[in-house]
Motif scaffolding. Structure first.
Motif, PDB file in Angstrom:
ATOM      1  N   SER A 103       0.879  -1.256   0.013  1.00 49.36           N
ATOM      2  CA  SER A 103      -0.012   0.069   0.068  1.00 49.36           C
ATOM      3  C   SER A 103       0.942   1.313  -0.135  1.00 49.36           C
ATOM      4  O   SER A 103       1.600   1.242  -0.957  1.00 49.36           O
ATOM      5  CB  SER A 103      -1.046  -0.155   1.183  1.00 49.36           C
ATOM      6  OG  SER A 103      -2.081   0.973   1.148  1.00 49.36           O
ATOM      7  N   ASP A 127      -0.747  -5.193  -2.950  1.00 45.93           N
ATOM      8  CA  ASP A 127      -2.065  -4.745  -2.993  1.00 45.93           C
ATOM      9  C   ASP A 127      -2.140  -3.392  -3.149  1.00 45.93           C
ATOM     10  O   ASP A 127      -2.578  -2.377  -2.500  1.00 45.93           O
ATOM     11  CB  ASP A 127      -2.780  -5.087  -1.776  1.00 45.93           C
ATOM     12  CG  ASP A 127      -4.340  -5.136  -2.099  1.00 45.93           C
ATOM     13  OD1 ASP A 127      -4.541  -6.196  -2.900  1.00 45.93           O
ATOM     14  OD2 ASP A 127      -5.014  -4.366  -1.818  1.00 45.93           O
ATOM     15  N   GLU A 133      -8.973   1.914  -6.104  1.00 41.97           N
ATOM     16  CA  GLU A 133     -10.475   2.057  -5.821  1.00 41.97           C
ATOM     17  C   GLU A 133     -10.779   3.213  -4.870  1.00 41.97           C
ATOM     18  O   GLU A 133     -10.520   2.868  -3.512  1.00 41.97           O
ATOM     19  CB  GLU A 133     -11.063   1.123  -5.579  1.00 41.97           C
ATOM     20  CG  GLU A 133     -10.806  -0.146  -6.839  1.00 41.97           C
ATOM     21  CD  GLU A 133     -11.692   0.121  -7.965  1.00 41.97           C
ATOM     22  OE1 GLU A 133     -12.540   0.473  -8.052  1.00 41.97           O
ATOM     23  OE2 GLU A 133     -10.766   0.363  -9.101  1.00 41.97           O
ATOM     24  N   GLY A 136     -12.624   1.843  -1.622  1.00 47.17           N
ATOM     25  CA  GLY A 136     -11.480   1.316  -0.677  1.00 47.17           C
ATOM     26  C   GLY A 136     -10.444   2.129   0.154  1.00 47.17           C
ATOM     27  O   GLY A 136     -10.464   2.080   1.364  1.00 47.17           O
ATOM     28  N   LYS A 139     -12.592   3.842   2.740  1.00 48.74           N
ATOM     29  CA  LYS A 139     -12.796   2.884   3.931  1.00 48.74           C
ATOM     30  C   LYS A 139     -11.599   2.728   4.864  1.00 48.74           C
ATOM     31  O   LYS A 139     -11.888   2.669   6.172  1.00 48.74           O
ATOM     32  CB  LYS A 139     -13.033   1.355   3.422  1.00 48.74           C
ATOM     33  CG  LYS A 139     -13.527   0.364   4.552  1.00 48.74           C
ATOM     34  CD  LYS A 139     -13.622  -0.959   4.061  1.00 48.74           C
ATOM     35  CE  LYS A 139     -13.917  -2.299   5.217  1.00 48.74           C
ATOM     36  NZ  LYS A 139     -14.045  -3.394   4.322  1.00 48.74           N
ATOM     37  N   ASN A 165     -12.479  -5.739   8.548  1.00 47.17           N
ATOM     38  CA  ASN A 165     -11.989  -6.619   7.731  1.00 47.17           C
ATOM     39  C   ASN A 165     -12.675  -8.104   8.142  1.00 47.17           C
ATOM     40  O   ASN A 165     -11.915  -8.944   8.598  1.00 47.17           O
ATOM     41  CB  ASN A 165     -10.542  -6.662   7.504  1.00 47.17           C
ATOM     42  CG  ASN A 165     -10.075  -7.554   6.284  1.00 47.17           C
ATOM     43  OD1 ASN A 165     -10.751  -8.280   5.846  1.00 47.17           O
ATOM     44  ND2 ASN A 165      -8.743  -7.796   6.418  1.00 47.17           N
ATOM     45  N   SER A 233      -9.660  -7.827  -2.058  1.00 47.52           N
ATOM     46  CA  SER A 233      -9.146  -6.324  -1.938  1.00 47.52           C
ATOM     47  C   SER A 233     -10.293  -5.534  -2.589  1.00 47.52           C
ATOM     48  O   SER A 233     -10.740  -5.820  -3.648  1.00 47.52           O
ATOM     49  CB  SER A 233      -7.830  -6.212  -2.928  1.00 47.52           C
ATOM     50  OG  SER A 233      -7.491  -4.890  -2.656  1.00 47.52           O
ATOM     51  N   ASP A 234     -10.640  -4.436  -1.432  1.00 50.74           N
ATOM     52  CA  ASP A 234     -11.378  -3.579  -2.171  1.00 50.74           C
ATOM     53  C   ASP A 234     -10.781  -2.113  -2.553  1.00 50.74           C
ATOM     54  O   ASP A 234     -11.408  -1.187  -2.846  1.00 50.74           O
ATOM     55  CB  ASP A 234     -12.492  -3.074  -0.987  1.00 50.74           C
ATOM     56  CG  ASP A 234     -11.831  -2.657   0.142  1.00 50.74           C
ATOM     57  OD1 ASP A 234     -10.691  -2.608   0.164  1.00 50.74           O
ATOM     58  OD2 ASP A 234     -12.491  -2.417   1.180  1.00 50.74           O
ATOM     59  N   VAL A 235      -9.198  -2.136  -2.886  1.00 45.63           N
ATOM     60  CA  VAL A 235      -8.541  -1.080  -2.996  1.00 45.63           C
ATOM     61  C   VAL A 235      -7.806  -1.391  -4.532  1.00 45.63           C
ATOM     62  O   VAL A 235      -7.820  -0.350  -5.375  1.00 45.63           O
ATOM     63  CB  VAL A 235      -7.282  -0.949  -2.228  1.00 45.63           C
ATOM     64  CG1 VAL A 235      -6.350   0.133  -2.580  1.00 45.63           C
ATOM     65  CG2 VAL A 235      -7.763  -0.515  -1.071  1.00 45.63           C
ATOM     66  N   SER A 237      -8.356  -3.399  -8.167  1.00 44.64           N
ATOM     67  CA  SER A 237      -9.521  -4.033  -8.924  1.00 44.64           C
ATOM     68  C   SER A 237      -8.896  -4.837  -9.825  1.00 44.64           C
ATOM     69  O   SER A 237      -7.621  -4.763 -10.268  1.00 44.64           O
ATOM     70  CB  SER A 237     -10.336  -3.188  -9.541  1.00 44.64           C
ATOM     71  OG  SER A 237      -9.696  -2.339 -10.460  1.00 44.64           O
ATOM     72  N   GLY A 260      -7.579  -9.745   2.263  1.00 46.62           N
ATOM     73  CA  GLY A 260      -8.046  -8.308   1.568  1.00 46.62           C
ATOM     74  C   GLY A 260      -6.824  -7.472   1.249  1.00 46.62           C
ATOM     75  O   GLY A 260      -5.879  -7.987   1.091  1.00 46.62           O
ATOM     76  N   HIS A 261      -7.036  -6.272   1.668  1.00 48.06           N
ATOM     77  CA  HIS A 261      -5.916  -5.308   1.078  1.00 48.06           C
ATOM     78  C   HIS A 261      -4.998  -5.310   2.046  1.00 48.06           C
ATOM     79  O   HIS A 261      -3.712  -5.175   1.634  1.00 48.06           O
ATOM     80  CB  HIS A 261      -6.542  -3.856   1.356  1.00 48.06           C
ATOM     81  CG  HIS A 261      -5.523  -2.446   1.197  1.00 48.06           C
ATOM     82  ND1 HIS A 261      -4.899  -2.412   0.041  1.00 48.06           N
ATOM     83  CD2 HIS A 261      -5.179  -1.738   2.131  1.00 48.06           C
ATOM     84  CE1 HIS A 261      -4.010  -1.380   0.151  1.00 48.06           C
ATOM     85  NE2 HIS A 261      -4.326  -0.910   1.229  1.00 48.06           N
TER      86      HIS A 261
END
Length: 288
Positions: A103, A127, A133, A136, A139, A165, A233-235, A237, A260-261
């Motif tokens: 990140s 990630d 996104e 993300g 969030k 999460n 992951s919601d960050v 896509s 996830g992220h």
């Protein structure tokens, strides 16, 4: 393999804390492990140990304003500031490392490698891609803002992490969280500079401009590159993945199911295995 005591590194006018994981023999190379926003070097603890077991020297580093590193006097927590810290670390290191960034740490690595491809032996992005996104990102910042007032107990902090999460395959442990929080006046606070959020809000570049700058950096990368994404992951896509693979021809890609992220915390064993396979390939290619 052994873990050293905490080490002080020089950033760009700031002191940074790190743990050094040493292999039992001569190191194959050095990897710098850079965490995400709001995390600390301890999110990389298991990966650092795994790398040392496989012959690599690993430095897990607290970014400016995080963990045991100094907070920036000027409140500058931009991606450029983190990249300048990374430049100083590599200059002092005396060898070309592999950069492994999650990140925020991944963006710092991307900008540093784009500005000077010779700074890295290889690049691993965990990630993060130039296009993130918005939902993300919102969030993540919302979770960080919600914790600014602290928690009554470590259990409350754990509940907040699980709520953020809920699909995490391995729930965090209380003792692990203790390393990321500090107790003050009977409450527990995340151990990072709250001005980091203000720095994010007041960045001179818009989100679109920051993404374009990241794309420019990616186009300039000339070293072996691996993208590791959390499947949930919601960050990052699918479109973000495809874009990065176009921007850096020859880049490799791993999807980590069940993560996830925060992949380094969600499924560290899978991440470590994929990272080690990639590094073995990098060494093999250099030897060839």
């Amino acid at each position: 393999m052994k873990q050293s005591t905490i080490t002080q590194l020089r950033g760009d006018g700031i002191r940074l804390a790190a743990d050094v994981w040493e292999p039992s023999g001569t190191p194959t190379g050095t990897a710098l492990l850079l965490h995400g926003g709001g995390q600390t070097r301890h999110s990389w603890q298991r990966t650092g140990a795994r790398l040392a077991e496989h012959g690599w020297r690993a430095l897990t580093i607290d970014a400016r304003g995080h963990g045991d590193s100094d907070w920036a006097d000027d409140g500058d927590y931009s991606h450029d500031a983190h990249a300048r810290d990374l430049r100083q670390i590599v200059d002092d290191l005396g060898e070309t490392p592999v950069l492994v960034g999650a990140s925020m740490g991944g963006l710092a690595s991307l900008h540093a490698a784009g500005a000077d491809p010779s700074i890295a032996r290889a690049l691993v992005l965990v990630d993060i891609t130039p296009t993130a996104e918005p939902a993300g990102i919102a969030k993540i910042t919302g979770f960080m803002r919600d914790g600014l007032d602290g928690f009554d107990s470590l259990e409350d902090a754990l509940d907040a992490v699980v709520a953020y999460n809920p699909h995490r395959s391995r729930p965090p442990r209380i003792e692990g969280l203790r390393k990321n929080l500090r107790e003050r006046d009977g409450r527990w606070y995340w151990h990072w500079d709250p001005r980091m959020l203000a720095s994010h809000d007041n960045m001179e570049h818009t989100a679109a401009e920051r993404e374009e700058r990241a794309r420019e950096a990616a186009r300039a990368v000339r070293v072996p590159t691996l993208l590791i994404r959390g499947k949930q992951s919601d960050v990052v896509s699918d479109d973000g993945v495809r874009e990065l693979l176009r921007l850096i021809p020859g880049a490799r890609y791993i999807d980590v199911t069940g993560a996830g992220h925060m992949v380094s915390g969600d499924d560290n064993d899978v991440l470590s295995s994929g990272l080690i396979d990639f590094l073995d390939g990098v060494v093999g290619a250099e030897a060839g």
